[in-house]
Design a protein around this motif. Structure first.
Motif, PDB file in Angstrom:
ATOM      1  N   ALA A   4      11.705   7.244   2.118  1.00 37.34           N
ATOM      2  CA  ALA A   4      12.461   7.104   0.872  1.00 37.34           C
ATOM      3  C   ALA A   4      12.115   5.793   0.166  1.00 37.34           C
ATOM      4  O   ALA A   4      11.947   5.761  -1.059  1.00 37.34           O
ATOM      5  N   MET A   5      11.969   4.719   0.926  1.00 37.63           N
ATOM      6  CA  MET A   5      11.592   3.440   0.315  1.00 37.63           C
ATOM      7  C   MET A   5      10.197   3.523  -0.299  1.00 37.63           C
ATOM      8  O   MET A   5       9.963   3.042  -1.416  1.00 37.63           O
ATOM      9  N   ALA A   6       9.260   4.130   0.421  1.00 39.13           N
ATOM     10  CA  ALA A   6       7.893   4.256  -0.093  1.00 39.13           C
ATOM     11  C   ALA A   6       7.859   5.163  -1.322  1.00 39.13           C
ATOM     12  O   ALA A   6       7.135   4.880  -2.285  1.00 39.13           O
ATOM     13  N   LEU A   7       8.638   6.235  -1.308  1.00 37.85           N
ATOM     14  CA  LEU A   7       8.720   7.110  -2.480  1.00 37.85           C
ATOM     15  C   LEU A   7       9.241   6.331  -3.677  1.00 37.85           C
ATOM     16  O   LEU A   7       8.734   6.467  -4.793  1.00 37.85           O
ATOM     17  N   TYR A   8      10.251   5.528  -3.455  1.00 38.96           N
ATOM     18  CA  TYR A   8      10.782   4.685  -4.529  1.00 38.96           C
ATOM     19  C   TYR A   8       9.678   3.783  -5.082  1.00 38.96           C
ATOM     20  O   TYR A   8       9.499   3.670  -6.285  1.00 38.96           O
ATOM     21  N   ASN A   9       8.928   3.153  -4.167  1.00 49.09           N
ATOM     22  CA  ASN A   9       7.867   2.232  -4.583  1.00 49.09           C
ATOM     23  C   ASN A   9       6.759   2.914  -5.368  1.00 49.09           C
ATOM     24  O   ASN A   9       6.059   2.256  -6.148  1.00 49.09           O
TER      25      ASN A   9
ATOM     26  N   ASP B  21      12.877  11.878  -5.735  1.00 49.54           N
ATOM     27  CA  ASP B  21      12.629  12.284  -4.348  1.00 49.54           C
ATOM     28  C   ASP B  21      13.237  11.285  -3.365  1.00 49.54           C
ATOM     29  O   ASP B  21      13.767  11.672  -2.319  1.00 49.54           O
ATOM     30  N   SER B  22      13.181  10.014  -3.709  1.00 47.19           N
ATOM     31  CA  SER B  22      13.726   8.974  -2.850  1.00 47.19           C
ATOM     32  C   SER B  22      15.242   9.125  -2.701  1.00 47.19           C
ATOM     33  O   SER B  22      15.770   9.129  -1.579  1.00 47.19           O
ATOM     34  N   VAL B  23      15.940   9.271  -3.817  1.00 47.64           N
ATOM     35  CA  VAL B  23      17.402   9.403  -3.769  1.00 47.64           C
ATOM     36  C   VAL B  23      17.794  10.698  -3.070  1.00 47.64           C
ATOM     37  O   VAL B  23      18.731  10.730  -2.261  1.00 47.64           O
ATOM     38  N   ARG B  24      17.077  11.777  -3.362  1.00 43.62           N
ATOM     39  CA  ARG B  24      17.359  13.065  -2.726  1.00 43.62           C
ATOM     40  C   ARG B  24      17.274  12.928  -1.211  1.00 43.62           C
ATOM     41  O   ARG B  24      18.160  13.361  -0.477  1.00 43.62           O
ATOM     42  N   LEU B  25      16.224  12.289  -0.734  1.00 45.82           N
ATOM     43  CA  LEU B  25      16.020  12.112   0.696  1.00 45.82           C
ATOM     44  C   LEU B  25      17.114  11.238   1.314  1.00 45.82           C
ATOM     45  O   LEU B  25      17.653  11.555   2.380  1.00 45.82           O
TER      46      LEU B  25
ATOM     47  N   ARG C 170       0.859  -1.183   0.000  1.00 46.56           N
ATOM     48  CA  ARG C 170       0.000   0.000   0.000  1.00 46.56           C
ATOM     49  C   ARG C 170       0.902   1.243   0.000  1.00 46.56           C
ATOM     50  O   ARG C 170       0.948   2.013   0.955  1.00 46.56           O
ATOM     51  N   TYR C 171       1.631   1.415  -1.096  1.00 42.79           N
ATOM     52  CA  TYR C 171       2.697   2.418  -1.174  1.00 42.79           C
ATOM     53  C   TYR C 171       2.195   3.846  -1.037  1.00 42.79           C
ATOM     54  O   TYR C 171       2.819   4.660  -0.345  1.00 42.79           O
TER      55      TYR C 171
END
Length: 171
Positions: free
Chosen positions: A124-129, A135-139, A98-99
């Protein structure tokens, strides 16, 4: 099983005993006691949080969700328990696929508790998903720059922070 609401003293004793059981590795027994207590105190945020946690440590994520939701909808959680419930619910949503729900919980949680690196890591993991890779890498880069004890990372902290702000920057 007693269905009446316990007195405040009894509630505190039962909750403390269940938490001690979980701490002693008797997780299923703790879960059973907490489910019973939560049924007797359906609006108690602390009991709901501890019940959610008891499910989570047993890998019963689906069963944990309504307890996390109840805990966060109620009042009376300490700031640390609120942070834990937000992290628990967000990471559980992510585990269940449920990303978008995970991002919906973790994004404001990370803003509410900016010092908590775990919230930012799970966000960051959820953003990636959800496909928000930038945004994930930036975080993650910002988190790395802020928290790493690695001397080579610390030496390039300013550069890492700069590029975390603009991953597409040249020069």
């Amino acid at each position: 099983m007693n269905d009446t609401a316990p007195t405040p003293g009894e509630r505190d004793r039962l909750l403390k005993e269940a938490i001690a059981l979980r701490g002693a590795g008797r997780r299923e027994e703790a879960r059973e006691r907490l489910v019973s207590l939560a049924a007797r105190l359906p609006g108690d945020a602390e009991v709901a949080y501890q019940t959610a946690w008891a499910h989570d440590v047993l890998g019963l994520e689906t069963d944990a969700v309504p307890y996390y939701e109840t805990a966060l909808a109620g009042t009376g959680l300490t700031a640390d328990d609120r942070r834990g419930a937000l992290l628990g619910l967000g990471s559980t949503y992510r585990t269940l696929g449920r990303y978008e729900d995970a991002v919906r919980v973790l994004e404001p949680a990370a803003a509410e508790f900016p010092e908590d690196g775990a919230l930012r890591a799970f966000l960051a993991m959820a953003l990636y998903n959800t496909g928000r890779h930038h945004d994930s890498v930036r975080l993650l880069l910002a988190l790395l720059a802020a928290t790493s004890d690695d001397p080579s990372v610390r030496a390039y902290r300013t550069a890492i922070e700069h590029y975390a702000g603009d991953l597409d920057a040249i020069g």
